[in-house]
Design a protein around this motif. Structure first.
Motif, short mmCIF file in Angstrom:
data_model
loop_
_atom_site.label_atom_id
_atom_site.label_comp_id
_atom_site.label_asym_id
_atom_site.label_seq_id
_atom_site.Cartn_x
_atom_site.Cartn_y
_atom_site.Cartn_z
N GLU A 55 11.21 43.94 -26.81
CA GLU A 55 11.00 44.46 -25.46
C GLU A 55 9.50 44.42 -25.18
OE1 GLU A 55 14.35 47.87 -24.97
OE2 GLU A 55 12.78 48.23 -26.47
N ILE A 148 11.02 46.37 -21.01
CA ILE A 148 11.87 45.33 -20.43
C ILE A 148 12.13 44.28 -21.52
CG2 ILE A 148 12.04 43.51 -18.68
CD1 ILE A 148 10.20 45.22 -16.92
N PRO A 149 13.41 43.96 -21.76
CA PRO A 149 13.70 42.90 -22.74
C PRO A 149 13.01 41.60 -22.35
CG PRO A 149 15.71 44.05 -22.08
CD PRO A 149 14.61 44.52 -21.17
N ASP A 151 13.96 38.65 -22.47
CA ASP A 151 14.84 37.75 -21.71
C ASP A 151 14.91 38.09 -20.22
OD1 ASP A 151 15.34 36.49 -24.09
OD2 ASP A 151 17.31 37.42 -24.40
N GLY A 152 14.53 39.29 -19.82
CA GLY A 152 14.62 39.68 -18.41
C GLY A 152 13.34 39.55 -17.63
N VAL A 153 12.26 39.13 -18.28
CA VAL A 153 10.95 39.13 -17.64
C VAL A 153 10.82 38.04 -16.56
CG1 VAL A 153 8.50 38.71 -18.06
CG2 VAL A 153 9.77 40.28 -19.50
N GLU A 155 13.02 36.65 -14.71
CA GLU A 155 13.80 37.04 -13.53
C GLU A 155 13.04 38.07 -12.70
OE1 GLU A 155 17.68 39.76 -13.07
OE2 GLU A 155 18.03 37.89 -14.19
N LYS A 156 12.37 39.00 -13.35
CA LYS A 156 11.60 40.02 -12.62
C LYS A 156 10.37 39.42 -11.94
CE LYS A 156 13.28 44.13 -14.84
NZ LYS A 156 14.08 44.53 -13.72
N GLU A 161 9.20 41.60 -8.72
CA GLU A 161 9.03 42.92 -9.32
C GLU A 161 7.80 42.98 -10.21
OE1 GLU A 161 12.63 44.77 -10.96
OE2 GLU A 161 13.75 43.17 -9.94
#
Length: 181
Positions: A55, A148-149, A151-153, A155-156, A161
């Motif tokens: 994360e 934040i994982p 893998d999700g960065v 997308e943010k 975001e």
């Protein structure tokens, strides 16, 4: 290509938090510009911290210049005559998040706005980091730590975001560094 020649220079505003210098310069073609303003800014150390759980440690805080609450990586100003960029990055990480890293890797040193600003931004990767202490915030800081994982960065970032330039650059450089390691 030639540098501009500084003919005269003086501070038009000199305060602890804001220093502005007015230069009189001569361009290589002989043109004189009497009022080229430079913002004297401290260097910035910014760190991309990654936990053992993969994360990324972010901070959410209000930024008055744009009057927005933003999600960004831990960072802060420092004086390179008093502290190394590495030490500043480690200090800011702990002060803002309570996380500690034993070591960091330098990703890059960049100029934020070289047209009018004097500072450099030093980007680091800290992997892994561990939560070991309380935050130590100054009077202007009201920070929420956000994990934040990895893998999700992206997308943010694409969703807007995560939109602070230094953080976005550090994320791309850091994630690329991790792929190559």
């Amino acid at each position: 290509m030639q540098k501009w020649k500084r003919l005269k220079s003086y501070f038009v505003f000199d305060h602890l938090w804001c220093r502005i210098r007015q230069d009189r310069v001569e361009l290589p073609n002989g043109t004189i510009i009497d009022d080229f303003f430079i913002h004297i800014r401290p260097d910035i150390a910014l760190v991309l911290p990654i936990t053992e759980q993969q994360e990324i440690v972010f901070v959410r805080q209000y930024r008055h210049g744009v009057e927005q609450i933003l999600l960004e990586l831990p960072a802060g100003a420092f004086n390179p005559e008093q502290e190394t960029p590495e030490a500043a990055a480690l200090r800011e990480l702990t002060e803002e998040t309570g996380y500690v890293a034993e070591s960091i890797v330098k990703l890059a040193t960049l100029y934020d706005n070289p047209v009018k600003d004097t500072n450099s931004v030093h980007l680091f990767l800290a992997n892994p980091v561990k939560l070991l202490t309380q935050t130590s915030l100054d009077i202007t800081e009201d920070i929420q730590v956000v994990l934040i994982p990895i893998d999700g960065v992206l997308e943010k970032i694409q969703a807007g975001e995560i939109c602070v330039a230094g953080s976005v650059v550090a994320l791309f450089l850091g994630l690329n560094y991790l792929k190559q390691s």
